[in-house]
Design an enzyme around this catalytic site. Structure first.
Site, short mmCIF file in Angstrom:
data_model
loop_
_atom_site.label_atom_id
_atom_site.label_comp_id
_atom_site.label_asym_id
_atom_site.label_seq_id
_atom_site.Cartn_x
_atom_site.Cartn_y
_atom_site.Cartn_z
N SER A 88 0.68 -1.24 0.03
CA SER A 88 -0.06 -0.02 -0.05
C SER A 88 0.83 1.30 -0.03
O SER A 88 0.22 2.48 -0.06
CB SER A 88 -1.04 0.15 1.03
OG SER A 88 -2.04 -0.77 0.82
N LYS A 91 0.34 3.41 -2.78
CA LYS A 91 -0.89 4.27 -2.97
C LYS A 91 -0.56 5.84 -3.31
O LYS A 91 -1.37 6.72 -3.67
CB LYS A 91 -1.92 3.81 -2.10
CG LYS A 91 -2.46 2.64 -2.36
CD LYS A 91 -3.46 2.17 -1.39
CE LYS A 91 -4.14 0.65 -1.52
NZ LYS A 91 -4.07 -0.25 -0.49
N TYR A 212 -3.25 -2.59 -10.45
CA TYR A 212 -3.01 -2.22 -9.11
C TYR A 212 -2.35 -3.26 -8.35
O TYR A 212 -1.12 -2.94 -7.60
CB TYR A 212 -4.60 -2.23 -8.37
CG TYR A 212 -4.57 -2.46 -6.99
CD1 TYR A 212 -4.89 -1.19 -6.13
CD2 TYR A 212 -4.27 -3.61 -6.25
CE1 TYR A 212 -4.70 -1.33 -4.87
CE2 TYR A 212 -4.53 -3.60 -4.92
CZ TYR A 212 -4.46 -2.35 -4.28
OH TYR A 212 -4.77 -2.45 -2.80
N TYR A 264 -4.62 3.69 8.19
CA TYR A 264 -6.00 2.93 8.26
C TYR A 264 -6.60 3.50 9.29
O TYR A 264 -6.66 4.57 10.07
CB TYR A 264 -5.94 1.55 7.88
CG TYR A 264 -5.03 1.14 6.63
CD1 TYR A 264 -5.52 1.55 5.52
CD2 TYR A 264 -3.79 0.64 6.91
CE1 TYR A 264 -4.73 1.38 4.43
CE2 TYR A 264 -3.10 0.43 5.64
CZ TYR A 264 -3.80 0.88 4.54
OH TYR A 264 -2.92 0.73 3.40
N VAL A 282 1.56 -3.76 3.65
CA VAL A 282 1.65 -5.03 4.37
C VAL A 282 2.93 -5.94 4.04
O VAL A 282 3.14 -6.94 4.77
CB VAL A 282 0.30 -5.86 4.23
CG1 VAL A 282 -0.94 -5.51 4.79
CG2 VAL A 282 0.22 -5.98 2.63
O1 DON Z 1 -4.17 -4.79 -1.80
C1 DON Z 1 -3.82 -5.38 -0.95
O2 DON Z 1 -4.45 -6.18 -0.07
C2 DON Z 1 -2.38 -5.44 -0.74
N1 DON Z 1 -1.85 -5.48 -2.27
C3 DON Z 1 -1.84 -3.87 -0.33
C4 DON Z 1 -2.65 -3.70 1.34
C5 DON Z 1 -1.63 -2.93 2.42
O3 DON Z 1 -0.48 -2.92 2.02
C6 DON Z 1 -2.39 -2.78 3.30
N2 DON Z 1 -1.24 -2.06 4.22
N3 DON Z 1 -1.07 -1.96 5.10
#
Ligand code: DON
Length: 353
Positions: A88, A91, A212, A264, A282
């Site tokens: 993320s 983003k 994405y 978040y 993540v």
């Molecule tokens: O879309 C997803 O679930 C992952 N590629 C990215 C989510 C993420 O990194 C949330 N962060 N803390």
């Protein structure tokens, strides 16, 4: 009553001075070393992400940080050059590119600018209470922006921009992580269909998901994130080359959203305890911006329940006040916090609460 002649403990340790210059490198290194030791103690309380099976293979014990001050030399510690997938954190890049290419009106026609108070992959608030994603830094917001960028922009365009803005030509697509997430992304697929049903996403769902997920699977290091952070801290301009990567308005929007939404449903607590605009992923990455002072990159793959690096957050918390990185620097903070803890303990013991 505070004795004004007697500086608080934070003031004594202050190493980014009022002119935003990194002073006393050796003192800063000592502060970071101590913070690293405390942060490592948090690692066993966290877990690596397993909902993307390939991320489950990462060694959770890693921890690294780079502080990249606008004035002064970088400080690198621990696993600062280990590669991980941005997840993320990308983003922020999606947001920058969308604002620069499509403009604010188009971007905020697709996504809001409010914290959701929900998990990063939630569909609830999107379905029940809102017509568009709450903000661009949650999965629904990222997917909506991908729809805005396609098909004019390709993944290769984003990769090139990311390499440049991170001053890291070695950033590439981690194919294994990408394939692994594409096999298990039912939730993101559901979000994309929901966005389509609401008329927010009007591009092909599978194309959007691939775009994405590839962005999430770009590899970075704490060092490369610190370079991006420094550009944001410097209002969109690379301090070394003088190259402008985005307008100062774009940089300001990105930093503000990182502060209010970047962690978040943990964003409010993080703002109080750390006070540095930050975006997590993540994969264990944290991109932080101490405005006008420094860019920071952190890597610690063991995550807390909100999907944020558990040791990384602790590390930032430990250094934010002492290095004067907090947006709302308070020389009394450490002492006040100790006093407050004592007070709360006292009240609890007296059974008032
Ligand atoms: O879309 C997803 O679930 C992952 N590629 C990215 C989510 C993420 O990194 C949330 N962060 N803390």
């Amino acid at each position: 009553m505070t004795d004004i002649k007697n500086n608080g403990p934070g003031e004594e340790q202050l190493v980014i001075d009022k002119q935003y210059k990194l002073q006393e490198r050796s003192k800063a290194i000592e502060i970071i070393k101590k913070a690293m030791a405390l942060a490592r103690e948090e690692i066993p309380k966290g877990k690596v992400a397993t909902y993307i099976p390939e991320l489950g293979k990462v060694d959770p014990h890693q921890l690294g940080i780079v502080i990249n001050p606008l004035k002064g030399e970088k400080i690198c510690m621990g696993d600062y050059d280990v590669r991980f997938t941005m997840q993320s954190v990308c983003k922020v890049i999606m947001l920058i590119v969308s604002l620069e290419l499509c403009g604010r009106r188009a971007v905020f026609g697709k996504v809001g600018m409010e914290p959701s108070g929900e998990a990063f992959d939630s569909l609830v608030e999107l379905d029940v209470s809102n017509s568009k994603p709450y903000n661009p830094l949650i999965n629904s917001g990222g997917l909506a922006l991908c729809g805005l960028l396609l098909p004019e922009l390709s993944f290769q365009d984003i990769l090139r921009f990311t390499r440049n803005i991170c001053s890291d030509p070695e950033i590439e697509l981690n194919e294994a992580v990408y394939e692994s997430e594409m096999k298990t992304c039912s939730r993101n697929r559901s979000i994309a269909y929901l966005l389509q049903s609401k008329g927010i996403l009007n591009k092909d769902v599978e194309d959007t998901l691939r775009f994405y997920t590839k962005m999430c699977s770009m590899t970075a290091t704490a060092d490369s994130l610190s370079n991006l952070g420094a550009i944001l801290a410097n209002d969109g301009v690379c301090g070394e080359t003088g190259k402008r990567f985005m307008s100062s308005r774009t940089a300001r929007i990105a930093k503000t959203l990182m502060l209010t939404c970047g962690m978040y449903d943990g964003s409010g607590t993080f703002a109080i305890k750390v006070g540095i605009p930050t975006k997590s992923g993540v994969g264990g990455g944290l991109l932080s911006v101490s405005d006008k002072r420094a860019g920071l990159g952190v890597f610690g793959p063991a995550l807390d329940t909100q999907g944020n690096s558990i040791a990384g957050c602790k590390l930032l918390r430990e250094i934010s006040n002492d290095l004067r990185l907090n947006l709302f620097y308070d020389p009394e903070w450490n002492r006040e916090t100790e006093e407050e803890n004592e007070l709360i303990k006292g009240i609890r013991e007296s059974h008032v609460i």
